[in-house]
Design an enzyme around this catalytic site. Sequence first.
Site, PDB file in Angstrom:
ATOM      1  N   CYS A  81       0.812  -1.224   0.000  1.00 13.86           N
ATOM      2  CA  CYS A  81       0.000   0.000   0.000  1.00 13.86           C
ATOM      3  C   CYS A  81       0.848   1.278   0.000  1.00 13.86           C
ATOM      4  O   CYS A  81       0.555   2.220  -0.740  1.00 13.86           O
ATOM      5  CB  CYS A  81      -0.955   0.003   1.188  1.00 13.86           C
ATOM      6  SG  CYS A  81      -0.189  -0.466   2.745  1.00 13.86           S
ATOM      7  N   HIS A 111      -3.296   6.183   4.532  1.00 13.11           N
ATOM      8  CA  HIS A 111      -1.878   6.415   4.805  1.00 13.11           C
ATOM      9  C   HIS A 111      -1.477   7.781   4.238  1.00 13.11           C
ATOM     10  O   HIS A 111      -1.911   8.170   3.152  1.00 13.11           O
ATOM     11  CB  HIS A 111      -1.010   5.349   4.121  1.00 13.11           C
ATOM     12  CG  HIS A 111      -1.096   3.986   4.742  1.00 13.11           C
ATOM     13  ND1 HIS A 111      -1.779   3.712   5.891  1.00 13.11           N
ATOM     14  CD2 HIS A 111      -0.536   2.800   4.344  1.00 13.11           C
ATOM     15  CE1 HIS A 111      -1.654   2.425   6.187  1.00 13.11           C
ATOM     16  NE2 HIS A 111      -0.914   1.846   5.263  1.00 13.11           N
TER      17      HIS A 111
END
Length: 342
Positions: free
Chosen positions: A127, A247
Amino acid sequence: KKYNVAILGATGAVGKEFLELIEERNFPFAELKLLASSRSAGKKIDFMGKTYTVEEAKPESFDNVQIALFAGGAASKTLAPEAVKRGAVVIDNSSAFRMDPKVPLVIPEVNPEAIKEHQGIIANPNCSTIIMLMALKPIYDKAKIKRVVVSTYQAVSGAGKEAIDELENQVVAHIQRAPVEANILPGASLPKHYQIAFNLLPQIDVFVDGDYTKEEMKMVHETHKILGDHTIGISPTAVRVPVFRSHSESINLELAEPLSAQEARELLSAFPGVVVEDAPADMVYPMPLLTSGKNDVAVGRIREDKSVPYGLNIWVVGDQIRKGAALNALQIAEYMIGHNLV
Ligand code: 2RA
């Protein structure tokens, strides 16, 4: 044309996101099999007007499946080759095959051409790598990148449902003046655990070479493979923050050629899957609360860094369960369908 689809890890966070996206994007499935470990087998999931029973994933589960979406986890290593043997294309979100030279590692907006080299398995990058490269690719294509210094601010959902519960429980305990327990982060299998609520943990995954973490080294190796350029210097620090979802990454770049902040804004705005949110005068910049549940990766705080020749600072935020995992994998499948590769 419609395809028989299997989702491995259907009950987890990425599995659930696969289902949401399949419905949202009108993904052309005929039959759908929801697979998981024996622990979750038997669970019922309501999806698009039908109730599905989660089955225990076995090699035979992939008979008659054309597209297998693997949410990630240890089972990938053994089950992906079994699914391929049975004629399925596997899009795998685990780290098991990412660095295998026979396996394409793909972000569809960045290196879709790699997909056609596949031999049954296509790997979805980590990710943090996906979110970073969505912002780096248009800059790289224009001005080449010599060096990247990146610090991540990673949400607890990247460490799974237990980590989400842990943050929530710790916040509640703190407010109630009760003892705060830490049993999961930085990682359930690690010998020590630290409080994440009101704290920052500069360790994601285990320590490997030179005291970098595995998460940090993924950003180095995967970036080199995806961009096909091993000359880029990459200096990462990965940090877990008390954020539930999305994130964030602070990225400093040293480019080979000059690029103004304004040119970078224009390149990023034109890049598919990226949205520029950068109006300092109006206090507009990307934040994890704003990107959660969204498909686009947001870039802001775009500034020239005058401390080095051709330096640039950017702030990048993306939903790591969507673009960082399930959405990216589904886009790979959509690309294959669109190009008659499945
Ligand atoms: C994390 N990189 O956030 C992981 C998820 N794949 O811990």
